[in-house]
Design an enzyme around this catalytic site. Structure first.
Site, short mmCIF file in Angstrom:
data_model
loop_
_atom_site.label_atom_id
_atom_site.label_comp_id
_atom_site.label_asym_id
_atom_site.label_seq_id
_atom_site.Cartn_x
_atom_site.Cartn_y
_atom_site.Cartn_z
N GLU A 168 10.05 5.88 10.80
CA GLU A 168 8.55 5.55 10.88
C GLU A 168 7.31 6.61 11.12
O GLU A 168 7.77 6.90 11.90
CB GLU A 168 8.95 4.38 11.71
CG GLU A 168 7.21 3.99 12.13
CD GLU A 168 7.85 3.32 13.14
OE1 GLU A 168 8.52 2.80 13.73
OE2 GLU A 168 6.53 2.49 13.57
N LYS A 219 9.09 2.44 7.27
CA LYS A 219 8.57 1.62 8.10
C LYS A 219 7.38 2.56 7.85
O LYS A 219 6.85 3.45 8.22
CB LYS A 219 9.27 1.27 9.20
CG LYS A 219 8.54 1.04 10.06
CD LYS A 219 8.62 0.54 11.42
CE LYS A 219 7.81 0.09 12.72
NZ LYS A 219 8.93 -0.79 13.65
P1 13P Z 1 3.42 -1.98 16.13
O1 13P Z 1 4.17 -3.45 15.52
O2 13P Z 1 3.25 -3.00 17.89
O3 13P Z 1 2.73 -1.58 15.86
O4 13P Z 1 4.80 -2.42 16.27
C1 13P Z 1 6.34 -1.69 15.72
C2 13P Z 1 6.82 -0.40 16.02
O5 13P Z 1 7.44 -1.23 16.09
C3 13P Z 1 6.18 0.62 15.88
O6 13P Z 1 6.99 1.70 16.00
#
Ligand code: 13P
Length: 344
Positions: free
Chosen positions: A177, A219
């Site tokens: 991510e 992600k």
């Molecule tokens: P949000 O969807 O609130 O941005 O959080 C997702 C997430 O896991 C961020 O690491």
């Protein structure tokens, strides 16, 4: 652990009509969320809230996996069932956040690098034994005047790739991510450019570290204007710019792509995901596009709960509704009529 097993887990995470619920807030973050509803953050209040989310009846129809925080993976439901077991019984894959947070990057004011590689192999081994089948590591890229720096993107990409390689070695599917923040005044084009540069750098690092793309889930943020940008974009613009960016920078071998909500409203996050899937049409993209939302799935349920045991059922219905809306958005089949069904 073979690559085939990792691939099966990754495909399960992005199964048609399903996505991921992120409930992995650190102590500091859950404290902020609870403060907003006037609830003290204690081990028991966190347990009670996560219990509500994990045991929401029917949630497994739309949620393939939940990302837990370390504390939650070791806690149990009010009925005494370990959360990891409750998830498996509901057909939901248990996941775990393994990074140790974004820390200031030396020599680069305003930028951060995510830490947590030291001892990670041993921690992943323990998490696997506790039942975790996938993990998450979040890197933060900030847009600003002269930001991001090349150093910030490269340091974060390197750490993400080292983390992903360790996960696969331990039989855990990594969610990779890199989040480009949407907090500034930049326009959508700037977000697009920074996201493309970040993703290209991340995939080069993953290649260098010999990470198998079939066994990972990306992600990422959508291409959106910053919250303070005067010109906001239509859902069609967000969808077309995001898809174009992903096509440029994400190899076809990646098992799936899920989005973070990053501060979008619950409904915007659903509409954007739906517009992408509706525009692309089935089979048109090399990877499924789904959700891994934290705030956009939880916020309406959190407000409904407000720390009161009497509100648990109502909060679970709100969560189920948002999950269903996003599950349908992952198929391009969400509509306004469906959105309004809960209120009706
Ligand atoms: P949000 O969807 O609130 O941005 O959080 C997702 C997430 O896991 C961020 O690491």
């Amino acid at each position: 652990m073979t690559i085939r097993e990792l691939e099966n887990t990754a495909m399960g995470m992005v199964a048609p009509g399903k996505g991921i619920l992120a409930i992995d807030e650190s102590f500091a973050t859950i404290g902020k969320r609870f403060q907003a509803i006037g609830v003290d953050s204690t081990e028991e209040s966190r347990r009670a809230y996560r219990d509500l989310l994990i045991t929401a009846p029917g949630i497994g129809e739309y949620v393939s996996g939940m990302i837990l925080f370390d504390e939650t993976l070791r806690q149990s439901s009010a009925a005494g069932v370990p959360f990891r077991q409750a998830l498996v019984s509901a057909g939901i894959l248990p996941g775990i956040k393994v990074d140790k947070g974004a820390k200031n990057l030396a020599g680069h004011p305003g930028e951060q690098v995510t830490e947590g590689l030291d001892g990670l192999r041993e921690r992943l081994g323990e998490y696997h034994a506790l039942g975790a089948r996938f993990a998450k590591w979040r890197a933060v890229i900030t847009i600003g005047t002269d930001l991001p720096s090349r150093a910030c993107i490269e340091a974060n990409a390197h750490a993400l790739a080292r983390y992903a390689a360790l996960c696969q070695e331990q039989g855990i599917v990594p969610i990779v991510e890199p989040e480009v923040l949407m907090d500034w005044e930049n326009d959508i084009e700037r977000c697009y450019e920074v996201t493309e540069a970040t993703l290209r750098t991340v995939f080069t690092a993953l290649y260098t570290q010999r990470v198998a793309l079939e066994g990972l889930v990306l992600k990422t943020n959508m291409a959106v204007p910053g919250k303070q940008c005067a010109r906001q974009s239509s859902p069609e613009e967000v969808a077309t710019r995001t898809i174009r960016c992903l096509r440029q920078a994400v190899p076809a071998a990646v098992a799936g792509i899920v989005f973070l909500s990053g501060g979008q409203s619950a409904q915007d996050a659903t509409v954007h995901l739906n517009t992408m899937n509706a525009l692309a049409g089935p089979g048109e993209l090399p990877w499924p596009l789904s959700f891994s939302y934290g705030r956009a799935l939880q916020d309406p349920a959190l407000k409904t709960w407000a720390g009161q045991a009497a509100n648990v059922g109502a909060a679970q219905r709100v969560l189920l509704h948002r999950s269903r809306c996003n599950g349908l958005a992952a198929l391009g089949r969400y509509t306004n009529a469906i959105e309004n069904e809960l209120a009706a």
